[in-house]
Motif scaffolding. Sequence first.
Motif, PDB file in Angstrom:
ATOM      1  N   LYS A  83      -2.839  -3.503 -13.325  1.00  0.00           N
ATOM      2  CA  LYS A  83      -2.137  -2.230 -13.195  1.00  0.00           C
ATOM      3  C   LYS A  83      -2.633  -1.445 -11.987  1.00  0.00           C
ATOM      4  O   LYS A  83      -1.876  -0.708 -11.364  1.00  0.00           O
ATOM      5  CB  LYS A  83      -2.323  -1.400 -14.470  1.00  0.00           C
ATOM      6  CG  LYS A  83      -1.632  -2.006 -15.688  1.00  0.00           C
ATOM      7  CD  LYS A  83      -1.795  -1.117 -16.911  1.00  0.00           C
ATOM      8  CE  LYS A  83      -1.083  -1.721 -18.117  1.00  0.00           C
ATOM      9  NZ  LYS A  83      -1.250  -0.882 -19.342  1.00  0.00           N
ATOM     10  N   GLU A  84      -3.935  -1.604 -11.671  1.00  0.00           N
ATOM     11  CA  GLU A  84      -4.500  -0.923 -10.499  1.00  0.00           C
ATOM     12  C   GLU A  84      -3.992  -1.580  -9.225  1.00  0.00           C
ATOM     13  O   GLU A  84      -4.038  -2.806  -9.091  1.00  0.00           O
ATOM     14  CB  GLU A  84      -6.029  -0.967 -10.520  1.00  0.00           C
ATOM     15  CG  GLU A  84      -6.652  -0.250 -11.709  1.00  0.00           C
ATOM     16  CD  GLU A  84      -6.767  -1.132 -12.936  1.00  0.00           C
ATOM     17  OE1 GLU A  84      -6.174  -2.248 -12.913  1.00  0.00           O
ATOM     18  OE2 GLU A  84      -7.413  -0.724 -13.911  1.00  0.00           O
ATOM     19  N   ASN A  85      -3.532  -0.796  -8.279  1.00  0.00           N
ATOM     20  CA  ASN A  85      -2.929  -1.334  -7.055  1.00  0.00           C
ATOM     21  C   ASN A  85      -3.908  -2.166  -6.233  1.00  0.00           C
ATOM     22  O   ASN A  85      -3.541  -3.228  -5.711  1.00  0.00           O
ATOM     23  CB  ASN A  85      -2.372  -0.194  -6.188  1.00  0.00           C
ATOM     24  CG  ASN A  85      -1.137   0.436  -6.799  1.00  0.00           C
ATOM     25  OD1 ASN A  85      -0.427  -0.200  -7.579  1.00  0.00           O
ATOM     26  ND2 ASN A  85      -0.871   1.686  -6.452  1.00  0.00           N
ATOM     27  N   HIS A  86      -5.163  -1.694  -6.107  1.00  0.00           N
ATOM     28  CA  HIS A  86      -6.116  -2.422  -5.273  1.00  0.00           C
ATOM     29  C   HIS A  86      -6.497  -3.761  -5.895  1.00  0.00           C
ATOM     30  O   HIS A  86      -6.692  -4.747  -5.186  1.00  0.00           O
ATOM     31  CB  HIS A  86      -7.360  -1.563  -5.008  1.00  0.00           C
ATOM     32  CG  HIS A  86      -8.214  -1.301  -6.203  1.00  0.00           C
ATOM     33  ND1 HIS A  86      -7.874  -0.391  -7.188  1.00  0.00           N
ATOM     34  CD2 HIS A  86      -9.409  -1.843  -6.582  1.00  0.00           C
ATOM     35  CE1 HIS A  86      -8.817  -0.370  -8.121  1.00  0.00           C
ATOM     36  NE2 HIS A  86      -9.753  -1.247  -7.784  1.00  0.00           N
ATOM     37  N   LEU A  87      -6.585  -3.814  -7.222  1.00  0.00           N
ATOM     38  CA  LEU A  87      -6.900  -5.077  -7.884  1.00  0.00           C
ATOM     39  C   LEU A  87      -5.722  -6.050  -7.809  1.00  0.00           C
ATOM     40  O   LEU A  87      -5.908  -7.259  -7.641  1.00  0.00           O
ATOM     41  CB  LEU A  87      -7.283  -4.822  -9.346  1.00  0.00           C
ATOM     42  CG  LEU A  87      -8.610  -4.088  -9.582  1.00  0.00           C
ATOM     43  CD1 LEU A  87      -8.829  -3.851 -11.064  1.00  0.00           C
ATOM     44  CD2 LEU A  87      -9.777  -4.894  -8.988  1.00  0.00           C
ATOM     45  N   GLU A  88      -4.521  -5.521  -7.929  1.00  0.00           N
ATOM     46  CA  GLU A  88      -3.328  -6.366  -7.810  1.00  0.00           C
ATOM     47  C   GLU A  88      -3.209  -6.934  -6.397  1.00  0.00           C
ATOM     48  O   GLU A  88      -2.849  -8.095  -6.200  1.00  0.00           O
ATOM     49  CB  GLU A  88      -2.083  -5.562  -8.175  1.00  0.00           C
ATOM     50  CG  GLU A  88      -0.765  -6.313  -8.020  1.00  0.00           C
ATOM     51  CD  GLU A  88      -0.680  -7.556  -8.893  1.00  0.00           C
ATOM     52  OE1 GLU A  88       0.236  -8.368  -8.657  1.00  0.00           O
ATOM     53  OE2 GLU A  88      -1.516  -7.744  -9.812  1.00  0.00           O
ATOM     54  N   PHE A  89      -3.548  -6.087  -5.406  1.00  0.00           N
ATOM     55  CA  PHE A  89      -3.551  -6.543  -4.009  1.00  0.00           C
ATOM     56  C   PHE A  89      -4.559  -7.684  -3.817  1.00  0.00           C
ATOM     57  O   PHE A  89      -4.243  -8.702  -3.202  1.00  0.00           O
ATOM     58  CB  PHE A  89      -3.892  -5.371  -3.089  1.00  0.00           C
ATOM     59  CG  PHE A  89      -3.985  -5.742  -1.634  1.00  0.00           C
ATOM     60  CD1 PHE A  89      -2.838  -5.881  -0.866  1.00  0.00           C
ATOM     61  CD2 PHE A  89      -5.223  -5.956  -1.036  1.00  0.00           C
ATOM     62  CE1 PHE A  89      -2.915  -6.222   0.476  1.00  0.00           C
ATOM     63  CE2 PHE A  89      -5.313  -6.297   0.306  1.00  0.00           C
ATOM     64  CZ  PHE A  89      -4.153  -6.430   1.061  1.00  0.00           C
ATOM     65  N   LEU A  90      -5.761  -7.523  -4.359  1.00  0.00           N
ATOM     66  CA  LEU A  90      -6.790  -8.560  -4.247  1.00  0.00           C
ATOM     67  C   LEU A  90      -6.384  -9.834  -4.983  1.00  0.00           C
ATOM     68  O   LEU A  90      -6.692 -10.947  -4.531  1.00  0.00           O
ATOM     69  CB  LEU A  90      -8.124  -8.044  -4.796  1.00  0.00           C
ATOM     70  CG  LEU A  90      -8.833  -6.981  -3.953  1.00  0.00           C
ATOM     71  CD1 LEU A  90     -10.085  -6.482  -4.665  1.00  0.00           C
ATOM     72  CD2 LEU A  90      -9.207  -7.559  -2.583  1.00  0.00           C
ATOM     73  N   ARG A  91      -5.683  -9.696  -6.104  1.00  0.00           N
ATOM     74  CA  ARG A  91      -5.200 -10.872  -6.844  1.00  0.00           C
ATOM     75  C   ARG A  91      -4.257 -11.687  -5.979  1.00  0.00           C
ATOM     76  O   ARG A  91      -4.383 -12.919  -5.861  1.00  0.00           O
ATOM     77  CB  ARG A  91      -4.486 -10.424  -8.127  1.00  0.00           C
ATOM     78  CG  ARG A  91      -3.971 -11.579  -8.999  1.00  0.00           C
ATOM     79  CD  ARG A  91      -3.192 -11.047 -10.192  1.00  0.00           C
ATOM     80  NE  ARG A  91      -1.853 -10.655  -9.826  1.00  0.00           N
ATOM     81  CZ  ARG A  91      -0.749 -11.400 -10.022  1.00  0.00           C
ATOM     82  NH1 ARG A  91      -0.850 -12.602 -10.583  1.00  0.00           N
ATOM     83  NH2 ARG A  91       0.427 -10.950  -9.663  1.00  0.00           N
ATOM     84  N   LYS A  92      -3.319 -11.009  -5.317  1.00  0.00           N
ATOM     85  CA  LYS A  92      -2.355 -11.712  -4.477  1.00  0.00           C
ATOM     86  C   LYS A  92      -3.018 -12.295  -3.228  1.00  0.00           C
ATOM     87  O   LYS A  92      -2.672 -13.402  -2.791  1.00  0.00           O
ATOM     88  CB  LYS A  92      -1.224 -10.762  -4.079  1.00  0.00           C
ATOM     89  CG  LYS A  92      -0.309 -10.382  -5.236  1.00  0.00           C
ATOM     90  CD  LYS A  92       0.810  -9.460  -4.768  1.00  0.00           C
ATOM     91  CE  LYS A  92       1.755  -9.118  -5.896  1.00  0.00           C
ATOM     92  NZ  LYS A  92       2.846  -8.203  -5.456  1.00  0.00           N
ATOM     93  N   VAL A  93      -3.966 -11.567  -2.639  1.00  0.00           N
ATOM     94  CA  VAL A  93      -4.684 -12.071  -1.470  1.00  0.00           C
ATOM     95  C   VAL A  93      -5.429 -13.352  -1.816  1.00  0.00           C
ATOM     96  O   VAL A  93      -5.398 -14.339  -1.067  1.00  0.00           O
ATOM     97  CB  VAL A  93      -5.674 -11.008  -0.930  1.00  0.00           C
ATOM     98  CG1 VAL A  93      -6.651 -11.635   0.058  1.00  0.00           C
ATOM     99  CG2 VAL A  93      -4.914  -9.876  -0.258  1.00  0.00           C
ATOM    100  N   THR A  94      -6.102 -13.341  -2.959  1.00  0.00           N
ATOM    101  CA  THR A  94      -6.883 -14.517  -3.372  1.00  0.00           C
ATOM    102  C   THR A  94      -5.994 -15.726  -3.607  1.00  0.00           C
ATOM    103  O   THR A  94      -6.290 -16.833  -3.140  1.00  0.00           O
ATOM    104  CB  THR A  94      -7.677 -14.201  -4.660  1.00  0.00           C
ATOM    105  OG1 THR A  94      -8.535 -13.081  -4.421  1.00  0.00           O
ATOM    106  CG2 THR A  94      -8.516 -15.405  -5.081  1.00  0.00           C
ATOM    107  N   ILE A  95      -4.888 -15.528  -4.311  1.00  0.00           N
ATOM    108  CA  ILE A  95      -3.979 -16.644  -4.585  1.00  0.00           C
ATOM    109  C   ILE A  95      -3.344 -17.136  -3.285  1.00  0.00           C
ATOM    110  O   ILE A  95      -3.192 -18.344  -3.072  1.00  0.00           O
ATOM    111  CB  ILE A  95      -2.897 -16.236  -5.603  1.00  0.00           C
ATOM    112  CG1 ILE A  95      -3.543 -15.819  -6.922  1.00  0.00           C
ATOM    113  CG2 ILE A  95      -1.920 -17.386  -5.849  1.00  0.00           C
ATOM    114  CD1 ILE A  95      -2.577 -15.219  -7.923  1.00  0.00           C
ATOM    115  N   GLY A  96      -2.973 -16.202  -2.397  1.00  0.00           N
ATOM    116  CA  GLY A  96      -2.401 -16.596  -1.110  1.00  0.00           C
ATOM    117  C   GLY A  96      -3.386 -17.368  -0.262  1.00  0.00           C
ATOM    118  O   GLY A  96      -3.028 -18.353   0.393  1.00  0.00           O
ATOM    119  N   PHE A  97      -4.652 -16.939  -0.249  1.00  0.00           N
ATOM    120  CA  PHE A  97      -5.693 -17.648   0.503  1.00  0.00           C
ATOM    121  C   PHE A  97      -5.878 -19.064  -0.040  1.00  0.00           C
ATOM    122  O   PHE A  97      -5.975 -20.035   0.725  1.00  0.00           O
ATOM    123  CB  PHE A  97      -7.007 -16.880   0.426  1.00  0.00           C
ATOM    124  CG  PHE A  97      -8.148 -17.565   1.118  1.00  0.00           C
ATOM    125  CD1 PHE A  97      -8.344 -17.420   2.483  1.00  0.00           C
ATOM    126  CD2 PHE A  97      -9.030 -18.364   0.407  1.00  0.00           C
ATOM    127  CE1 PHE A  97      -9.387 -18.062   3.128  1.00  0.00           C
ATOM    128  CE2 PHE A  97     -10.072 -19.005   1.033  1.00  0.00           C
ATOM    129  CZ  PHE A  97     -10.261 -18.855   2.406  1.00  0.00           C
TER     130      PHE A  97
END
Length: 306
Positions: free
Chosen positions: A207-221
């Motif tokens: 739900k937190e924007n920064h954690l969601e951003f990090l989730r997508k960055v990690t999966i994309g990496f």
Amino acid sequence: MAAQQQDISHAKRAAFQVLAGGSAGFLEVCIMQPLDVVKTRIQIQTTPVSSASALGELHYNGVFDCFAKMYRHEGITSYWKGIMPPILAETPKRAIKFLVFEQTKPLFQFGSPTPTPLTFSLAGLTAGTLEAIAVNPFEVVKVAQQADRQKKMLSTFAVAKGIIKQDGLGFRGLNKGITATMGRNGVFNMVYFGFYHSVKNVVPEYKENHLEFLRKVTIGFLAGTLACFVNIPFDVAKSRIQGPQPVPGQIKYRGTLSSMGIVYREEGFRALYKGLVPKIMRLGPGGAILLLVFEYSYDYLLHNYS
């Protein structure tokens, strides 16, 4: 009337996908180009260390050694050698890739109400193969520029003109190595999109924007990194076919599989993974940049202009 509105909505979505994909490609190239130059230099390097100095040729002993020697001998601008072809190519290339991926997903659902991992993989394979056909001439020019060790850089137009004058527009000229490019891009995007969207749908959102951003960055990496491991032999073959041949006037590397075979027989299995480190350093974070810029740009356009 409803059908017309639906058509307009579909056309708008397609236009937004083109804009978001092109923006993602442009930004990713500008940031990650130095690593692509280093990757190409390492991949086309065939001379053993013992005989490199005898031929008057620099030998690169890894990514950071290549960066250092390029800086000393060619200047910092050498890190962006060959950037114009990818800038000219990546904007339409990424636009094509994301557009084709999004538009072909329904074709590969095979009756399933929602997309499956196979859907994402096949749509990615289709997108990668089509984008390769469109950008291969730019790739030929880019590799020629990146392989040039002179301090003074030739313009993109001058390099392209020289290739056309010497070898023409066909499979020995601006379209050489097209099957290797198709294999490289097709396999990469099959793994890249298949992994990213499948894993993203499984890992819970934050739900937190920064954690969601990090989730997508990690999966994309991770998606970009895994795709690099799978498609690197195609990339090595492509660089050998499109780069300078070992003996002037003789074409040693022709077909994709035959080039892989030559590299394997003469230099061993590890040579098929030359340039893997700079490739991962570029396409790991680069893969995350692409997907996130596309998703956020696409969502922004949908919410503000639809």
